[in-house]
Scaffold this active site. Sequence first.
Site, PDB file in Angstrom:
ATOM      1  N   ILE A 244      38.380  31.107  55.483  1.00  0.00           N
ATOM      2  CA  ILE A 244      39.343  30.265  54.767  1.00  0.00           C
ATOM      3  C   ILE A 244      40.537  30.010  55.684  1.00  0.00           C
ATOM      4  O   ILE A 244      41.041  30.941  56.341  1.00  0.00           O
ATOM      5  CB  ILE A 244      39.829  30.972  53.467  1.00  0.00           C
ATOM      6  CG1 ILE A 244      38.650  31.567  52.661  1.00  0.00           C
ATOM      7  CG2 ILE A 244      40.671  30.010  52.630  1.00  0.00           C
ATOM      8  CD1 ILE A 244      37.695  30.596  52.036  1.00  0.00           C
TER       9      ILE A 244
ATOM     10  N   GLY B 144      50.207  39.214  46.856  1.00  0.00           N
ATOM     11  CA  GLY B 144      50.139  38.279  47.997  1.00  0.00           C
ATOM     12  C   GLY B 144      50.019  36.846  47.529  1.00  0.00           C
ATOM     13  O   GLY B 144      49.313  36.045  48.135  1.00  0.00           O
TER      14      GLY B 144
ATOM     15  N   SER C 195      52.223  34.328  47.337  1.00  0.00           N
ATOM     16  CA  SER C 195      53.173  33.277  47.725  1.00  0.00           C
ATOM     17  C   SER C 195      52.700  32.445  48.915  1.00  0.00           C
ATOM     18  O   SER C 195      53.377  31.530  49.344  1.00  0.00           O
ATOM     19  CB  SER C 195      54.533  33.904  48.054  1.00  0.00           C
ATOM     20  OG  SER C 195      54.426  34.649  49.243  1.00  0.00           O
ATOM     21  N   ARG C 196      51.543  32.785  49.473  1.00  0.00           N
ATOM     22  CA  ARG C 196      50.994  31.945  50.558  1.00  0.00           C
ATOM     23  C   ARG C 196      49.486  32.172  50.673  1.00  0.00           C
ATOM     24  O   ARG C 196      48.939  33.104  50.076  1.00  0.00           O
ATOM     25  CB  ARG C 196      51.700  32.187  51.892  1.00  0.00           C
ATOM     26  CG  ARG C 196      51.544  33.584  52.453  1.00  0.00           C
ATOM     27  CD  ARG C 196      52.457  33.768  53.668  1.00  0.00           C
ATOM     28  NE  ARG C 196      52.510  35.165  54.069  1.00  0.00           N
ATOM     29  CZ  ARG C 196      51.898  35.664  55.138  1.00  0.00           C
ATOM     30  NH1 ARG C 196      51.180  34.880  55.894  1.00  0.00           N
ATOM     31  NH2 ARG C 196      52.002  36.945  55.430  1.00  0.00           N
TER      32      ARG C 196
ATOM     33  N   LYS D 284      36.942  46.295  52.919  1.00  0.00           N
ATOM     34  CA  LYS D 284      36.388  45.315  51.978  1.00  0.00           C
ATOM     35  C   LYS D 284      35.099  45.838  51.326  1.00  0.00           C
ATOM     36  O   LYS D 284      34.823  45.555  50.161  1.00  0.00           O
ATOM     37  CB  LYS D 284      36.157  43.977  52.690  1.00  0.00           C
ATOM     38  CG  LYS D 284      37.454  43.319  53.164  1.00  0.00           C
ATOM     39  CD  LYS D 284      38.409  43.045  52.000  1.00  0.00           C
ATOM     40  CE  LYS D 284      39.638  42.250  52.416  1.00  0.00           C
ATOM     41  NZ  LYS D 284      40.525  41.921  51.299  1.00  0.00           N
TER      42      LYS D 284
ATOM     43  N   TYR E  82      38.673  46.711  58.860  1.00  0.00           N
ATOM     44  CA  TYR E  82      38.750  45.635  57.854  1.00  0.00           C
ATOM     45  C   TYR E  82      37.443  45.589  57.044  1.00  0.00           C
ATOM     46  O   TYR E  82      37.464  45.519  55.814  1.00  0.00           O
ATOM     47  CB  TYR E  82      39.016  44.300  58.555  1.00  0.00           C
ATOM     48  CG  TYR E  82      39.191  43.115  57.624  1.00  0.00           C
ATOM     49  CD1 TYR E  82      40.397  42.908  56.964  1.00  0.00           C
ATOM     50  CD2 TYR E  82      38.162  42.202  57.413  1.00  0.00           C
ATOM     51  CE1 TYR E  82      40.575  41.816  56.115  1.00  0.00           C
ATOM     52  CE2 TYR E  82      38.327  41.108  56.571  1.00  0.00           C
ATOM     53  CZ  TYR E  82      39.538  40.924  55.919  1.00  0.00           C
ATOM     54  OH  TYR E  82      39.697  39.841  55.083  1.00  0.00           O
TER      55      TYR E  82
ATOM     56  N   SER F  80      35.856  40.062  50.827  1.00  0.00           N
ATOM     57  CA  SER F  80      35.612  39.203  52.000  1.00  0.00           C
ATOM     58  C   SER F  80      34.132  39.291  52.328  1.00  0.00           C
ATOM     59  O   SER F  80      33.466  40.278  51.969  1.00  0.00           O
ATOM     60  CB  SER F  80      36.395  39.736  53.199  1.00  0.00           C
ATOM     61  OG  SER F  80      35.897  39.181  54.402  1.00  0.00           O
TER      62      SER F  80
ATOM     63  N   ASN G 278      44.768  40.387  45.523  1.00  0.00           N
ATOM     64  CA  ASN G 278      44.489  39.488  46.648  1.00  0.00           C
ATOM     65  C   ASN G 278      45.130  39.932  47.960  1.00  0.00           C
ATOM     66  O   ASN G 278      44.581  39.691  49.032  1.00  0.00           O
ATOM     67  CB  ASN G 278      44.989  38.074  46.289  1.00  0.00           C
ATOM     68  CG  ASN G 278      45.156  37.202  47.511  1.00  0.00           C
ATOM     69  OD1 ASN G 278      44.184  36.676  48.062  1.00  0.00           O
ATOM     70  ND2 ASN G 278      46.389  37.063  47.997  1.00  0.00           N
TER      71      ASN G 278
END
Length: 256
Positions: free
Chosen positions: A193, A9, A11-12, A164, A160, A147, A87
């Site tokens: 973030i 992940g 590229s952004r 994590k 989620y 996270s 990531n």
Amino acid sequence: MKRIALVTGGSRGIGLGIATQLAANGFDLAINGIRSAGDVEDAIKQLKSFGNDVIYCRGSIASSAGREQIISEVKDHYHRLNILVNNAGIAPGQRNDILEATEESYDEVMNTNLKGSYFLMQKAANWMIEQKKNDAAFSGCIINISSLSATVASVNRGEYCLSKAGLSMATQLFAVRLGEFNIPVFEVRPGIILTDMTAGVKEKYDKMINEGLCLQQRWGKPEDVGKAVASLAKGDFMYSTGQVIMVDGGLTIPRL
Ligand code: NDP
């Protein structure tokens, strides 16, 4: 010889923040994602501007074939891997209360965030062990991006939080297993973030941050996480395997 880092992940968002800091610190990069190579051209160009080699490995970490493909592309191009940054991750498509949330959403989130990262780590770990056995000077390191949801309960995204919390234990498990090979494994635990992932809840968090949610009263930036990861990757914390590095502006400090 330059050290090689694979950032899933990358590229952004946070992943690009991490890749940018690694590039600035002289790492050659393998950037993974699921979008087409054309969609990530600008990000790859930006990373190459540091003068390093950068390849894009397209593939989903959520599938066994995808993980195999990613690692074999790194092998074919670089023939070695020093750093894995796990990531890539997703939020539930819809935030649903745990009394109603679906098994489909559970499977989707767990398959990417936990199963994907866990088995990619297994592949990278085995390859790093092989490299270490062939070359005593080999230096490897694994960094998992979890996270604050690893410990902070949000009942509208239980899957989620579970993913994590699981990744947090996965970090400890691999830290234990790789100790004898002197390959440290770390968890970096970001707070809130500003990325595409949080774009839909920006107003809500703007308000909470203004009201003092974080001790440092601003959104976290991908660069904040990137700098922490680069520091770990460079070897600044070589005797701290298994540790959690918080990048949350003090959000999780209990207050009265
Ligand atoms: P984004 O949604 O901005 O980016 C997610 C990245 O993960 C993208 O590059 C995407 O690839 C990649 N990705 C998603 N699914 C897959 C998959 N199956 N295989 C490979 N790559 C995949 O998220 P963030 O940058 O905000 O988050 C990055 C990580 O940080 C996640 O693990 C997230 O849980 C965690 N995090 C985020 C926080 C936040 O506040 N933003 C806070 C705490 C943790 P592509 O670009 O190709 O779509």
